[in-house]
Design a protein around this motif. Sequence first.
Motif, PDB file in Angstrom:
ATOM      1  N   GLU A  94       0.833  -1.205   0.000  1.00  0.00           N
ATOM      2  CA  GLU A  94       0.000   0.000   0.000  1.00  0.00           C
ATOM      3  C   GLU A  94       0.865   1.251   0.000  1.00  0.00           C
ATOM      4  O   GLU A  94       0.626   2.202  -0.767  1.00  0.00           O
ATOM      5  N   THR A  95       1.900   1.258   0.846  1.00  0.00           N
ATOM      6  CA  THR A  95       2.807   2.398   0.914  1.00  0.00           C
ATOM      7  C   THR A  95       3.566   2.582  -0.390  1.00  0.00           C
ATOM      8  O   THR A  95       3.721   3.704  -0.889  1.00  0.00           O
ATOM      9  N   LEU A  96       4.041   1.478  -0.960  1.00  0.00           N
ATOM     10  CA  LEU A  96       4.777   1.562  -2.226  1.00  0.00           C
ATOM     11  C   LEU A  96       3.902   2.110  -3.343  1.00  0.00           C
ATOM     12  O   LEU A  96       4.348   2.931  -4.160  1.00  0.00           O
ATOM     13  N   PHE A  97       2.645   1.675  -3.395  1.00  0.00           N
ATOM     14  CA  PHE A  97       1.760   2.183  -4.446  1.00  0.00           C
ATOM     15  C   PHE A  97       1.458   3.665  -4.247  1.00  0.00           C
ATOM     16  O   PHE A  97       1.329   4.408  -5.234  1.00  0.00           O
ATOM     17  N   GLN A  98       1.352   4.108  -3.009  1.00  0.00           N
ATOM     18  CA  GLN A  98       1.145   5.536  -2.774  1.00  0.00           C
ATOM     19  C   GLN A  98       2.377   6.321  -3.211  1.00  0.00           C
ATOM     20  O   GLN A  98       2.263   7.387  -3.833  1.00  0.00           O
ATOM     21  N   ARG A  99       3.555   5.806  -2.893  1.00  0.00           N
ATOM     22  CA  ARG A  99       4.788   6.464  -3.321  1.00  0.00           C
ATOM     23  C   ARG A  99       4.908   6.458  -4.848  1.00  0.00           C
ATOM     24  O   ARG A  99       5.369   7.445  -5.442  1.00  0.00           O
ATOM     25  N   LEU A 100       4.485   5.373  -5.476  1.00  0.00           N
ATOM     26  CA  LEU A 100       4.508   5.302  -6.943  1.00  0.00           C
ATOM     27  C   LEU A 100       3.599   6.371  -7.527  1.00  0.00           C
ATOM     28  O   LEU A 100       3.960   7.061  -8.493  1.00  0.00           O
TER      29      LEU A 100
END
Length: 209
Positions: free
Chosen positions: A55-61
């Motif tokens: 979830e965090t990685l997709f937000q950063r993406l």
Amino acid sequence: MRSSPIALALLLTVVAAPSALMAQPSPPQRPGQAVPQDKAENPAAPQRRPPASLETLFQRLHDAKTPEEAKGIATQIQRRWARSGSDTADLLMTRAQEAIKNKQTEIAVELLDRIISLQPDWAEAWNQRANALYIAGDPIRSLYDIGETLRREPRHYGAIMGLGIILKQQGDDKAAMAAFRRALDIYPQFEAVKKAVDSLRYEVDGRET
């Protein structure tokens, strides 16, 4: 040209995907991963930061400011997707990807059939078989596997891009544009998809104005 029923169903899934899909729970801890010790038991032990959740990685993406920053984050996401939880499935996947690279699509599909039978919930196995089938000249079966990928990982921007490519080749530019734009909602710095959108902008947006 009219879209196939499979393509239309996939498009509805992609376009209607709610933003809540970006908030999926973190994957369970990997088998064999050491459980952090309590500070009271070992106060001198260094405290390692837990890896970022998907979830965090997709937000950063989504929030990345440059293609280079986004590409690094996308690589981390793809590494997560590449983990099946089975050493056997991972080994077979390595062989399947080598077969795809060498254009041995029949071998690749056979290997991926075995992988899916072992790990039916592994989204990346379905995505890789969709890729192999597309290369083999079977877009209809590829569409089916794209659908199975997106059922398991609705944020799979690579599978959504693949859907857009097939729809464009079928002559359904409007549906292809919808798929490409959905991929950009997830990965705004995805250069290949940005180029695909630009190539269709006149054909689709020009007709609507």
